[in-house]
Design a protein around this motif. Sequence first.
Motif, PDB file in Angstrom:
ATOM      1  N   GLN A 173     165.709  19.746  11.547  1.00  0.00           N
ATOM      2  CA  GLN A 173     165.988  18.450  12.145  1.00  0.00           C
ATOM      3  C   GLN A 173     165.076  18.267  13.346  1.00  0.00           C
ATOM      4  O   GLN A 173     164.937  19.171  14.169  1.00  0.00           O
ATOM      5  CB  GLN A 173     167.446  18.345  12.589  1.00  0.00           C
ATOM      6  CG  GLN A 173     167.768  16.982  13.166  1.00  0.00           C
ATOM      7  CD  GLN A 173     169.226  16.852  13.575  1.00  0.00           C
ATOM      8  OE1 GLN A 173     169.863  17.812  13.936  1.00  0.00           O
ATOM      9  NE2 GLN A 173     169.728  15.636  13.510  1.00  0.00           N
ATOM     10  N   ARG A 203     164.569  16.759  16.774  1.00  0.00           N
ATOM     11  CA  ARG A 203     165.350  16.254  17.918  1.00  0.00           C
ATOM     12  C   ARG A 203     164.614  16.632  19.196  1.00  0.00           C
ATOM     13  O   ARG A 203     163.897  17.619  19.239  1.00  0.00           O
ATOM     14  CB  ARG A 203     166.729  16.893  17.985  1.00  0.00           C
ATOM     15  CG  ARG A 203     167.626  16.668  16.823  1.00  0.00           C
ATOM     16  CD  ARG A 203     168.950  17.386  17.045  1.00  0.00           C
ATOM     17  NE  ARG A 203     169.649  16.893  18.217  1.00  0.00           N
ATOM     18  CZ  ARG A 203     170.699  16.088  18.163  1.00  0.00           C
ATOM     19  NH1 ARG A 203     171.159  15.698  17.007  1.00  0.00           N
ATOM     20  NH2 ARG A 203     171.283  15.677  19.258  1.00  0.00           N
ATOM     21  N   ASP A 240     171.682  19.652  20.044  1.00  0.00           N
ATOM     22  CA  ASP A 240     172.965  19.123  20.486  1.00  0.00           C
ATOM     23  C   ASP A 240     173.741  20.251  21.180  1.00  0.00           C
ATOM     24  O   ASP A 240     173.870  21.338  20.618  1.00  0.00           O
ATOM     25  CB  ASP A 240     173.754  18.606  19.274  1.00  0.00           C
ATOM     26  CG  ASP A 240     175.003  17.866  19.680  1.00  0.00           C
ATOM     27  OD1 ASP A 240     175.930  18.527  20.189  1.00  0.00           O
ATOM     28  OD2 ASP A 240     175.063  16.648  19.479  1.00  0.00           O
ATOM     29  N   GLY A 254     172.784  17.543  14.705  1.00  0.00           N
ATOM     30  CA  GLY A 254     173.572  16.319  14.811  1.00  0.00           C
ATOM     31  C   GLY A 254     174.640  16.254  13.727  1.00  0.00           C
ATOM     32  O   GLY A 254     174.629  17.012  12.759  1.00  0.00           O
ATOM     33  N   ALA A 258     166.241  23.074  14.926  1.00  0.00           N
ATOM     34  CA  ALA A 258     166.132  21.769  15.576  1.00  0.00           C
ATOM     35  C   ALA A 258     164.844  21.820  16.390  1.00  0.00           C
ATOM     36  O   ALA A 258     164.741  22.568  17.359  1.00  0.00           O
ATOM     37  CB  ALA A 258     167.331  21.506  16.474  1.00  0.00           C
TER      38      ALA A 258
END
Length: 87
Positions: free
Chosen positions: A66, A68, A72, A78, A35
């Motif tokens: 990903q 971001r 998360d 996510g 991420a």
Amino acid sequence: MQRTRQGRTAETHYGAGGAGVENRRARQRAIAIAALPASPGDDDALAELKELLRTAGVATAGELVQVRARPDPDRYLGRGKLAELKS
């Protein structure tokens, strides 16, 4: 045969007679995931991770990145990317 800590001889669990060396890690596979806060651009964002996996004898079965602002806290990725990863 190999010696145990007590000095006794024991048959190895890698095969009869201990002929040859078996790398148990060579059968492992992994998916490299990340991420990142920004798009990786032309560079391979997972190049170092994939090289570490290769050095450890683990085959890279795939990769997923990903973008971001921050991972998360519950899942790292996510929900949508997790669904993509599961498929």
